[in-house]
Design a protein around this motif. Structure first.
Motif, short mmCIF file in Angstrom:
data_model
loop_
_atom_site.label_atom_id
_atom_site.label_comp_id
_atom_site.label_asym_id
_atom_site.label_seq_id
_atom_site.Cartn_x
_atom_site.Cartn_y
_atom_site.Cartn_z
N GLY A 14 0.80 -1.22 0.00
CA GLY A 14 0.00 0.00 0.00
C GLY A 14 0.83 1.27 0.00
O GLY A 14 2.05 1.25 -0.17
N ASP A 53 0.52 -3.22 -5.43
CA ASP A 53 1.53 -2.84 -4.43
C ASP A 53 2.93 -2.85 -5.03
O ASP A 53 3.78 -2.05 -4.61
CB ASP A 53 1.43 -3.76 -3.20
CG ASP A 53 0.25 -3.37 -2.31
OD1 ASP A 53 -0.04 -4.09 -1.35
OD2 ASP A 53 -0.39 -2.32 -2.59
N PHE A 93 -12.09 0.65 -11.77
CA PHE A 93 -10.68 0.60 -11.36
C PHE A 93 -9.93 1.44 -12.39
O PHE A 93 -9.78 1.06 -13.53
CB PHE A 93 -10.18 -0.86 -11.38
CG PHE A 93 -8.86 -1.07 -10.68
CD1 PHE A 93 -7.68 -1.15 -11.42
CD2 PHE A 93 -8.79 -1.17 -9.29
CE1 PHE A 93 -6.46 -1.35 -10.79
CE2 PHE A 93 -7.56 -1.37 -8.65
CZ PHE A 93 -6.39 -1.46 -9.41
N LEU A 95 -7.41 3.13 -14.67
CA LEU A 95 -6.11 2.82 -15.27
C LEU A 95 -5.72 3.97 -16.19
O LEU A 95 -6.33 4.16 -17.26
CB LEU A 95 -6.21 1.50 -16.07
CG LEU A 95 -6.50 0.26 -15.21
CD1 LEU A 95 -6.72 -0.95 -16.09
CD2 LEU A 95 -5.37 0.01 -14.22
N PHE A 154 -10.34 -8.78 -3.28
CA PHE A 154 -9.82 -7.62 -2.58
C PHE A 154 -10.16 -6.28 -3.26
O PHE A 154 -10.67 -5.35 -2.64
CB PHE A 154 -8.30 -7.72 -2.37
CG PHE A 154 -7.77 -6.50 -1.69
CD1 PHE A 154 -7.14 -5.50 -2.42
CD2 PHE A 154 -7.97 -6.31 -0.33
CE1 PHE A 154 -6.69 -4.35 -1.79
CE2 PHE A 154 -7.54 -5.16 0.30
CZ PHE A 154 -6.90 -4.17 -0.43
N PHE A 158 -11.98 -3.09 -1.88
CA PHE A 158 -11.20 -1.90 -1.56
C PHE A 158 -11.56 -0.72 -2.47
O PHE A 158 -11.70 0.41 -2.02
CB PHE A 158 -9.71 -2.24 -1.72
CG PHE A 158 -8.79 -1.20 -1.19
CD1 PHE A 158 -8.24 -0.24 -2.03
CD2 PHE A 158 -8.46 -1.15 0.17
CE1 PHE A 158 -7.39 0.74 -1.53
CE2 PHE A 158 -7.61 -0.17 0.66
CZ PHE A 158 -7.08 0.77 -0.19
#
Ligand code: FO1
Length: 322
Positions: A14, A53, A93, A95, A154, A158
């Motif tokens: 993170g 990450d 998400f 990008l 996840f 998240f």
């Protein structure tokens, strides 16, 4: 023999982890810093293999990171997202156009049979990243979150759901069959290792997946070098992200001391914020206090120095006690 110019191994996930990794990269020669990246956040999306990450570390250490978000690249354009939206694709998400190149190239090379480690090392070389970034494993591990709405992958939890669902349990699918990345274990066992630094990442979603890879916990316990963790909690609050919310939902006290207790048996020292001076009693590990809020580059560097000075002092005490 542990020496001041030995290698430092950092465990990171993170945005908070990447901040301290940057501080460490400013106080150590490139060849003396290796950062183990959590890969439990990785997922396949739009047909791409995405390793958030690893990329957050890579961009941060390359000075290419987006300072506002902490993830993705600075100076991004969003033409791909806009065009995808127009076609009805999934755009939850985000990008960016430059970031997209990383995912496309990583996906191509994984499909060609290269390991995540080899790809990461080459991308880092091309982006001018000095320190080594090591995936915790080259095998697939995926964090899944059991919530009051059922199990979620996840990134669904998240990003898509913005951490809103109540967390009941976390699992790291594939961890029990995963092999630790080869250099990771070798470094933990290396005689010239100076220290292990567990960065102030979310312990549940960034550090626990790394500790869930077989042999890692044992290797940390056996490690000849001091293992120092930096608290992600300041004065009962998390600096960023869902750490505090998760602790509340998991029925844990939201405190720096609680995180130290969770690392008990693995760490020799714990760096907490000055705000928690009165709140660290009853711990079996040594505690040092520092400013752990990292707002500026100087903050990142100062905290890195504090963690390393503490590790060196712990090592000196060990030697003196022998
Ligand atoms: N986090 C978000 O909150 N929203 C996003 O749209 C988003 C996109 C994204 C793209 C690439 C990347 O490497 C990371 C990205 N992140 C995004 C952050 C990511 O979900 C988290 O950094 C980690 O998975 C948890 O630390």
């Amino acid at each position: 023999m542990i020496s001041r110019d030995g290698t430092v191994l950092a465990l990171s996930g993170g945005i908070g982890g990447a901040k301290l990794a940057l501080g460490l990269s400013h106080v150590l020669p490139s060849g003396r810093l290796a950062v183990v990246a959590n890969t439990g956040d990785d997922f396949e999306h739009l047909g791409l293999s995405i390793s958030p990450d690893i990329d957050t570390l890579m961009y941060t250490l390359a000075g290419l990171d987006n300072p506002e978000t902490g993830w993705g690249r600075a100076g991004e354009t969003w033409n791909f997202m806009a065009a995808l939206e127009a076609l009805g694709g999934e755009t939850w998400f985000r990008l960016g156009d430059r970031d997209l190149a990383t995912h496309v190239e990583r996906t191509r090379r994984l499909a060609a049979g290269e390991t995540l480690s080899a790809i990461t090392a080459d991308l880092c070389r091309r982006l001018g990243v000095g320190p080594r970034i090591l995936p915790m494993s080259d095998d697939r591990v995926r964090t899944r979150v059991k919530t009051d709405e059922g199990w979620l992958d996840f990134q669904d939890y998240f990003v898509r759901r913005r951490c809103a669902p109540r967390v009941l349990e976390l699992s790291f699918a594939g961890a029990s069959q995963a092999r630790p990345q080869f250099e990771f274990l070798r470094l933990l066992d290396a005689p010239d290792l100076r220290a292990v630094v567990i960065c102030p990442s979310n312990p549940f979603i960034s550090i626990d997946p790394i500790l869930a890879v077989p042999e890692v916990r044992e290797a940390l316990r056996q490690c000849a070098a001091p293992v120092v963790a930096v608290s992600p909690i300041i004065g009962g609050k998390a600096v960023k992200g869902p750490t505090a919310k998760m602790m509340a939902e998991l029925g844990l006290p939201i405190s720096a001391a609680e995180v130290a207790r969770r690392y008990d048996g693995l760490i020799d020292g714990y760096v907490a914020d000055h705000a928690d001076v009165g709140a660290m009693s009853g711990l079996s590990v040594q505690v040092a206090f520092a400013r752990t809020l990292m707002q500026s580059l100087d903050d990142r560097i100062a905290l890195a120095r504090a963690a390393l000075d503490f590790a060196d002092a712990l090592q000196d005490r060990r030697v003196a006690a022998e």
